[in-house]
Design a protein around this motif. Structure first.
Motif, PDB file in Angstrom:
ATOM      1  N   ILE A 156     -26.311 -31.394 -14.034  1.00 18.86           N
ATOM      2  CA  ILE A 156     -26.327 -32.246 -12.841  1.00 18.86           C
ATOM      3  C   ILE A 156     -26.264 -33.695 -13.310  1.00 18.86           C
ATOM      4  CG2 ILE A 156     -27.659 -33.003 -10.847  1.00 18.86           C
ATOM      5  CD1 ILE A 156     -28.860 -30.182 -10.736  1.00 18.86           C
ATOM      6  N   SER A 157     -25.169 -34.379 -12.956  1.00 20.36           N
ATOM      7  CA  SER A 157     -25.004 -35.768 -13.373  1.00 20.36           C
ATOM      8  C   SER A 157     -24.661 -36.684 -12.198  1.00 20.36           C
ATOM      9  CB  SER A 157     -23.921 -35.883 -14.450  1.00 20.36           C
ATOM     10  OG  SER A 157     -22.690 -35.364 -13.978  1.00 20.36           O
ATOM     11  N   ASN A 158     -24.742 -36.182 -10.992  1.00 22.31           N
ATOM     12  CA  ASN A 158     -24.664 -36.997  -9.781  1.00 22.31           C
ATOM     13  C   ASN A 158     -25.261 -36.189  -8.637  1.00 22.31           C
ATOM     14  OD1 ASN A 158     -22.668 -35.114  -9.348  1.00 22.31           O
ATOM     15  ND2 ASN A 158     -21.079 -36.576  -8.803  1.00 22.31           N
ATOM     16  N   LYS A 159     -25.415 -36.819  -7.472  1.00 22.30           N
ATOM     17  CA  LYS A 159     -26.010 -36.148  -6.315  1.00 22.30           C
ATOM     18  C   LYS A 159     -27.350 -35.495  -6.677  1.00 22.30           C
ATOM     19  CE  LYS A 159     -21.497 -35.346  -4.208  1.00 22.30           C
ATOM     20  NZ  LYS A 159     -20.528 -34.363  -3.680  1.00 22.30           N
ATOM     21  N   PHE A 160     -28.252 -36.304  -7.190  1.00 23.57           N
ATOM     22  CA  PHE A 160     -29.521 -35.797  -7.692  1.00 23.57           C
ATOM     23  C   PHE A 160     -30.499 -35.426  -6.574  1.00 23.57           C
ATOM     24  CE2 PHE A 160     -27.884 -39.004 -10.705  1.00 23.57           C
ATOM     25  CZ  PHE A 160     -27.672 -38.188 -11.806  1.00 23.57           C
ATOM     26  N   GLU A 161     -30.590 -36.313  -5.566  1.00 18.79           N
ATOM     27  CA  GLU A 161     -31.550 -36.070  -4.494  1.00 18.79           C
ATOM     28  C   GLU A 161     -31.081 -34.947  -3.572  1.00 18.79           C
ATOM     29  OE1 GLU A 161     -34.768 -38.233  -5.412  1.00 18.79           O
ATOM     30  OE2 GLU A 161     -34.567 -37.295  -3.463  1.00 18.79           O
ATOM     31  N   ASP A 162     -32.038 -34.199  -3.051  1.00 15.83           N
ATOM     32  CA  ASP A 162     -31.746 -33.093  -2.129  1.00 15.83           C
ATOM     33  C   ASP A 162     -30.768 -32.092  -2.745  1.00 15.83           C
ATOM     34  OD1 ASP A 162     -33.343 -34.325  -0.145  1.00 15.83           O
ATOM     35  OD2 ASP A 162     -31.661 -35.619   0.401  1.00 15.83           O
ATOM     36  N   ASN A 163     -30.893 -31.906  -4.030  1.00 15.48           N
ATOM     37  CA  ASN A 163     -30.015 -30.965  -4.729  1.00 15.48           C
ATOM     38  C   ASN A 163     -30.674 -29.588  -4.716  1.00 15.48           C
ATOM     39  OD1 ASN A 163     -28.797 -29.410  -6.942  1.00 15.48           O
ATOM     40  ND2 ASN A 163     -27.751 -31.320  -7.435  1.00 15.48           N
ATOM     41  N   PRO A 164     -30.017 -28.583  -4.116  1.00 19.17           N
ATOM     42  CA  PRO A 164     -30.650 -27.264  -3.995  1.00 19.17           C
ATOM     43  C   PRO A 164     -30.937 -26.602  -5.338  1.00 19.17           C
ATOM     44  CG  PRO A 164     -28.340 -27.180  -3.334  1.00 19.17           C
ATOM     45  CD  PRO A 164     -28.691 -28.622  -3.468  1.00 19.17           C
ATOM     46  N   VAL A 165     -30.129 -26.906  -6.343  1.00 23.38           N
ATOM     47  CA  VAL A 165     -30.377 -26.321  -7.674  1.00 23.38           C
ATOM     48  C   VAL A 165     -31.719 -26.799  -8.208  1.00 23.38           C
ATOM     49  CG1 VAL A 165     -29.596 -26.213 -10.068  1.00 23.38           C
ATOM     50  CG2 VAL A 165     -27.929 -26.043  -8.201  1.00 23.38           C
ATOM     51  N   PHE A 181     -29.517 -29.070 -17.042  1.00 23.81           N
ATOM     52  CA  PHE A 181     -29.524 -30.366 -17.705  1.00 23.81           C
ATOM     53  C   PHE A 181     -29.356 -31.448 -16.653  1.00 23.81           C
ATOM     54  CE2 PHE A 181     -29.180 -27.856 -21.376  1.00 23.81           C
ATOM     55  CZ  PHE A 181     -29.391 -28.642 -22.500  1.00 23.81           C
ATOM     56  N   LEU A 182     -30.185 -32.471 -16.726  1.00 30.50           N
ATOM     57  CA  LEU A 182     -30.160 -33.574 -15.766  1.00 30.50           C
ATOM     58  C   LEU A 182     -29.919 -34.865 -16.532  1.00 30.50           C
ATOM     59  CD1 LEU A 182     -30.787 -34.190 -12.684  1.00 30.50           C
ATOM     60  CD2 LEU A 182     -33.079 -34.806 -13.464  1.00 30.50           C
ATOM     61  N   THR A 183     -28.867 -35.595 -16.149  1.00 35.57           N
ATOM     62  CA  THR A 183     -28.529 -36.815 -16.866  1.00 35.57           C
ATOM     63  C   THR A 183     -27.729 -37.748 -15.980  1.00 35.57           C
ATOM     64  OG1 THR A 183     -27.473 -37.701 -18.870  1.00 35.57           O
ATOM     65  CG2 THR A 183     -26.391 -35.833 -17.789  1.00 35.57           C
ATOM     66  N   SER A 184     -27.682 -39.021 -16.350  1.00 39.28           N
ATOM     67  CA  SER A 184     -26.761 -39.936 -15.676  1.00 39.28           C
ATOM     68  C   SER A 184     -25.359 -39.639 -16.186  1.00 39.28           C
ATOM     69  CB  SER A 184     -27.135 -41.394 -15.974  1.00 39.28           C
ATOM     70  OG  SER A 184     -26.886 -41.701 -17.337  1.00 39.28           O
ATOM     71  N   ASP A 185     -24.363 -40.310 -15.595  1.00 37.65           N
ATOM     72  CA  ASP A 185     -22.989 -40.032 -15.998  1.00 37.65           C
ATOM     73  C   ASP A 185     -22.706 -40.391 -17.458  1.00 37.65           C
ATOM     74  OD1 ASP A 185     -22.940 -42.829 -15.691  1.00 37.65           O
ATOM     75  OD2 ASP A 185     -22.102 -42.659 -13.682  1.00 37.65           O
ATOM     76  N   VAL A 186     -23.577 -41.196 -18.075  1.00 35.24           N
ATOM     77  CA  VAL A 186     -23.350 -41.616 -19.460  1.00 35.24           C
ATOM     78  C   VAL A 186     -23.246 -40.423 -20.411  1.00 35.24           C
ATOM     79  CG1 VAL A 186     -24.421 -42.797 -21.416  1.00 35.24           C
ATOM     80  CG2 VAL A 186     -24.354 -43.912 -19.186  1.00 35.24           C
ATOM     81  N   TYR A 187     -24.095 -39.426 -20.219  1.00 35.43           N
ATOM     82  CA  TYR A 187     -24.125 -38.299 -21.157  1.00 35.43           C
ATOM     83  C   TYR A 187     -23.600 -36.992 -20.555  1.00 35.43           C
ATOM     84  CZ  TYR A 187     -26.739 -41.465 -24.083  1.00 35.43           C
ATOM     85  OH  TYR A 187     -27.093 -42.549 -24.847  1.00 35.43           O
ATOM     86  N   SER A 188     -22.857 -37.091 -19.481  1.00 36.09           N
ATOM     87  CA  SER A 188     -22.366 -35.872 -18.838  1.00 36.09           C
ATOM     88  C   SER A 188     -21.361 -35.127 -19.719  1.00 36.09           C
ATOM     89  CB  SER A 188     -21.744 -36.199 -17.474  1.00 36.09           C
ATOM     90  OG  SER A 188     -20.685 -37.130 -17.607  1.00 36.09           O
ATOM     91  N   ASP A 189     -20.554 -35.847 -20.478  1.00 33.80           N
ATOM     92  CA  ASP A 189     -19.566 -35.176 -21.335  1.00 33.80           C
ATOM     93  C   ASP A 189     -20.238 -34.357 -22.432  1.00 33.80           C
ATOM     94  OD1 ASP A 189     -17.451 -36.090 -19.894  1.00 33.80           O
ATOM     95  OD2 ASP A 189     -16.913 -37.705 -21.283  1.00 33.80           O
ATOM     96  N   GLN A 190     -21.250 -34.953 -23.083  1.00 33.03           N
ATOM     97  CA  GLN A 190     -21.960 -34.208 -24.122  1.00 33.03           C
ATOM     98  C   GLN A 190     -22.607 -32.953 -23.547  1.00 33.03           C
ATOM     99  OE1 GLN A 190     -21.937 -37.511 -23.723  1.00 33.03           O
ATOM    100  NE2 GLN A 190     -22.585 -38.604 -25.574  1.00 33.03           N
TER     101      GLN A 190
END
Length: 261
Positions: free
Chosen positions: A163-172, A136-145
């Motif tokens: 993943i809700s931060n450190k999006f770029e160069d993320n190995p996952v 799941f990829l989201t901004s911090d707004v929906y990380s809790d859900q």
């Protein structure tokens, strides 16, 4: 740092105060930034250094550890995404006695149910079950859900990553392939817009959950799962607060019924 990474700033600051000892200088600075978020536009690195009794270099190091060249760039983050962070600062308005928050919630649930048909839910949970990885990829707004859904799914035997931060160069993200599934969450379309180029570059099965109807999304995502039948305002509403939670809970209930241990 790329622009997209900055959509996780709030999570990054909160992680510092959640996971670091109170006697750490970064905790003091993170608390200060969060407590003074509404007046950051008035402050500069000199003000913060004086009020937190640290050096200007210490403030700059914190900004750099979060991915910014300097504090000025970090401050601009809050200015740029003021409307996005306003998600947290205002209540849901009742437009009239006949349209109370409770009535809005009921209407939202009925609207979501029009999309959450038994056939749709069956197809979704089958795809989730068959996918090797679910991210799941989201901004911090929906990380809790997302986190709530993640925990429930993991305890039901299916690993889900958020993943809700450190999006770029993320190995996952970089290691995803067609056997996997990426679900982007963007109820009002903010995050879908800024993450579009990055998501479009990934070679995996891509899904968007949103209320925004755009031909561009339907063209570049494998699937778009709509929360509503029409575009909704970007202002805070029952959809921005509750629709995603309702949607994910419906998916989980169907998944646990079919695949739960």
């Amino acid at each position: 740092m790329d622009y997209i990474n900055r959509w996780g700033l709030l999570n990054s600051l909160i992680s510092i105060i959640n996971e670091t000892s109170d006697n750490d200088t970064n905790v003091m600075l993170a608390k200060y930034l969060l407590e003074n978020y509404n007046r950051l536009h008035e402050l500069n690195v000199y003000d913060i250094a004086d009020e937190c009794f640290v050096s200007r270099a210490t403030v700059r190091r914190l900004a750099q550890s979060l991915g910014y060249n300097n504090f000025k760039d970090l401050k601009k983050q809050f200015d740029d995404f003021y409307s996005n962070y306003s998600f947290y600062r205002f209540g849901i308005p009742a437009t009239s006695e006949e349209h109370s928050v409770a009535n809005h919630l009921y209407e939202m649930a009925l609207e979501c149910d029009r999309h959450l048909t038994p056939d749709f839910l069956e197809r979704v949970v089958t795809k989730i079950h068959q996918s090797k990885q679910i991210v799941f990829l989201t901004s911090d707004v929906y990380s809790d859900q997302c986190s709530d859904f993640q925990k429930a799914m993991i305890l039901s035997g299916k690993i889900v990553r958020v993943i809700s931060n450190k999006f770029e160069d993320n190995p996952v993200l970089e290691n995803l392939n067609q056997d996997d599934m990426l679900v982007v969450l963007s109820v009002a379309g903010f995050f879908a817009n800024v993450s579009f180029d990055m998501v479009n570059s990934l070679d995996t099965h891509k899904v968007l959950i949103t209320t925004i109807h755009k031909e561009l999304y339907e063209k570049h995502y494998n699937e778009v799962w709509y929360l509503s039948s029409s575009d909704l305002s970007q202002s805070r509403s029952v959809y921005t607060i509750y629709a995603l939670k309702y949607y994910l809970e419906s998916i989980y209930a169907t998944y646990i019924k079919k695949y739960g241990k």
